[in-house]
Motif scaffolding. Sequence first.
Motif, PDB file in Angstrom:
ATOM      1  N   THR A  28      12.661 -50.368 -25.751  1.00  0.00           N
ATOM      2  CA  THR A  28      12.776 -49.747 -24.185  1.00  0.00           C
ATOM      3  C   THR A  28      11.424 -48.696 -24.027  1.00  0.00           C
ATOM      4  OG1 THR A  28      14.977 -49.207 -24.071  1.00  0.00           O
ATOM      5  CG2 THR A  28      13.645 -48.262 -22.638  1.00  0.00           C
ATOM      6  N   ARG A  29      10.787 -49.190 -22.915  1.00  0.00           N
ATOM      7  CA  ARG A  29       9.493 -48.491 -22.759  1.00  0.00           C
ATOM      8  C   ARG A  29       9.790 -47.148 -22.026  1.00  0.00           C
ATOM      9  NH1 ARG A  29       4.960 -47.508 -24.477  1.00  0.00           N
ATOM     10  NH2 ARG A  29       5.197 -45.358 -23.519  1.00  0.00           N
ATOM     11  N   PRO A  30       9.385 -46.102 -22.730  1.00  0.00           N
ATOM     12  CA  PRO A  30       9.692 -44.712 -22.268  1.00  0.00           C
ATOM     13  C   PRO A  30       8.929 -44.468 -20.986  1.00  0.00           C
ATOM     14  CG  PRO A  30       8.929 -44.595 -24.674  1.00  0.00           C
ATOM     15  CD  PRO A  30       8.695 -45.811 -23.994  1.00  0.00           C
ATOM     16  N   VAL A  31       9.866 -44.042 -20.038  1.00  0.00           N
ATOM     17  CA  VAL A  31       9.428 -43.458 -18.429  1.00  0.00           C
ATOM     18  C   VAL A  31       9.592 -42.165 -18.461  1.00  0.00           C
ATOM     19  CG1 VAL A  31       9.345 -43.914 -16.083  1.00  0.00           C
ATOM     20  CG2 VAL A  31       9.462 -45.999 -17.624  1.00  0.00           C
ATOM     21  N   PRO A  32       8.832 -41.059 -17.902  1.00  0.00           N
ATOM     22  CA  PRO A  32       9.284 -39.764 -17.613  1.00  0.00           C
ATOM     23  C   PRO A  32      10.513 -39.816 -17.079  1.00  0.00           C
ATOM     24  CG  PRO A  32       6.854 -40.352 -17.047  1.00  0.00           C
ATOM     25  CD  PRO A  32       7.520 -41.612 -17.428  1.00  0.00           C
ATOM     26  N   ARG A  33      11.225 -38.735 -17.487  1.00  0.00           N
ATOM     27  CA  ARG A  33      12.504 -38.550 -17.159  1.00  0.00           C
ATOM     28  C   ARG A  33      12.540 -38.404 -15.648  1.00  0.00           C
ATOM     29  NH1 ARG A  33      17.583 -36.986 -19.351  1.00  0.00           N
ATOM     30  NH2 ARG A  33      19.082 -35.848 -17.889  1.00  0.00           N
ATOM     31  N   LYS A  34      11.862 -37.440 -14.994  1.00  0.00           N
ATOM     32  CA  LYS A  34      11.767 -37.259 -13.593  1.00  0.00           C
ATOM     33  C   LYS A  34      11.468 -38.738 -12.784  1.00  0.00           C
ATOM     34  CE  LYS A  34       9.793 -34.551 -10.147  1.00  0.00           C
ATOM     35  NZ  LYS A  34       8.676 -33.441  -9.629  1.00  0.00           N
ATOM     36  N   ARG A  35      10.462 -39.411 -13.209  1.00  0.00           N
ATOM     37  CA  ARG A  35      10.314 -40.593 -12.533  1.00  0.00           C
ATOM     38  C   ARG A  35      11.446 -41.560 -12.777  1.00  0.00           C
ATOM     39  NH1 ARG A  35       8.687 -43.135  -8.178  1.00  0.00           N
ATOM     40  NH2 ARG A  35       7.470 -44.954  -8.782  1.00  0.00           N
ATOM     41  N   MET A  36      12.087 -41.537 -13.937  1.00  0.00           N
ATOM     42  CA  MET A  36      13.075 -42.667 -13.739  1.00  0.00           C
ATOM     43  C   MET A  36      14.423 -42.258 -13.339  1.00  0.00           C
ATOM     44  SD  MET A  36      14.627 -45.232 -15.096  1.00  0.00           S
ATOM     45  CE  MET A  36      13.041 -45.661 -16.008  1.00  0.00           C
ATOM     46  N   LYS A  37      14.510 -40.706 -12.859  1.00  0.00           N
ATOM     47  CA  LYS A  37      15.757 -40.359 -11.787  1.00  0.00           C
ATOM     48  C   LYS A  37      15.344 -40.811 -10.690  1.00  0.00           C
ATOM     49  CE  LYS A  37      17.646 -36.492 -12.382  1.00  0.00           C
ATOM     50  NZ  LYS A  37      18.066 -35.098 -12.557  1.00  0.00           N
TER      51      LYS A  37
END
Length: 345
Positions: A28-37
């Motif tokens: 899984t490509r890590p995406v910043p938590r805020k952006r993913m929300k």
Amino acid sequence: MASASLVKNYRIAGNDDARNFRHEDWYTRPVPRKRMKELMRRDDRKALLNYSSFLLLLAGTGALAWHSWGTWLAVPAFMAYGVIYGSAAESRFHECLHGTPFKTRAINEFFFVLLGFMSLKNPHLWRWSHTRHHTDTIVVGRDPEIAYPRPPDVLGMVLNLLHLRAGVNELRRSVCQCFGVLSDDEKEYVPEAERHKMFLHARIQVGVLVLVAAWCFFSGSILPALFIGLPTFYGSWFHSALAAMQHAGLAEDIPDHRLNSRTVHLNPLASFIYSNMNYHIEHHMFPMVPFYSLPALHEEIKWDCPPAYDGVVAAYREMIPALHRQLKNPRYFVSRELPNQVAAA
């Protein structure tokens, strides 16, 4: 022809050789938590705009087909109606399987059942089948939705352009489910507590189709079936042609969606009909992101994925020769280079 010793067992039930990857095994490509929300946020307005546009197109092409019946204009009119009914409906049914388009669950469930009927798919079966597909994507013996096993079934591929194989199989399943009969594979992934919903839907679906057939018989016209039931067959070719690009010819039994799925750039009309499922790596890596946010998700992770294909022709130019090679060598697959592999080279 391929040697029998090279052909894998794609059955779910009783397949002791199936791989069983853990959730943490999948890349899984890590995406910043805020952006993913932000990307995962469901929006009734965006979904209703898309789904109401779909319904308006369905009504508009249907009215054109009705009024042109008996003239040469009926052919293109029914072709347009069929693509909306058979292809655009199926892609939206798929989104409702994930429960991601609408924030309001009741709206999602309404379209889930309606579009399932239009696609001749039992939503309460496909919800569990598709959950397994995302848990074990293209894992032989675990994924019940591998549409292109090796060696490929060329006749089946051709028949499915008119939904003849898949559609007939779905109707056969529905008839069996009317009597509470499941295949061994279906028993593997449909929880027993959920099966009564599936049986009820099958009985309603088959009942409506029988009424449509009776309407045709007593009216002496095929016209009712051209609006209900048959469009799933004559109009799903568009969805089938695009869906073929998702996984065909790519790697099996590997826990990396970048290697077993394709992302393909499409024009806006095709993307609308297909509900952005051309962003298929993104969809599999983050299946809870609504379809209307997939283009933005693509921009977030594209640098960590193989380059997207520039249109349908580019994808088929790779896919068709790969399937042809798999007829003789089922172990062959398209090996895509990952960005970090290119950098390391």
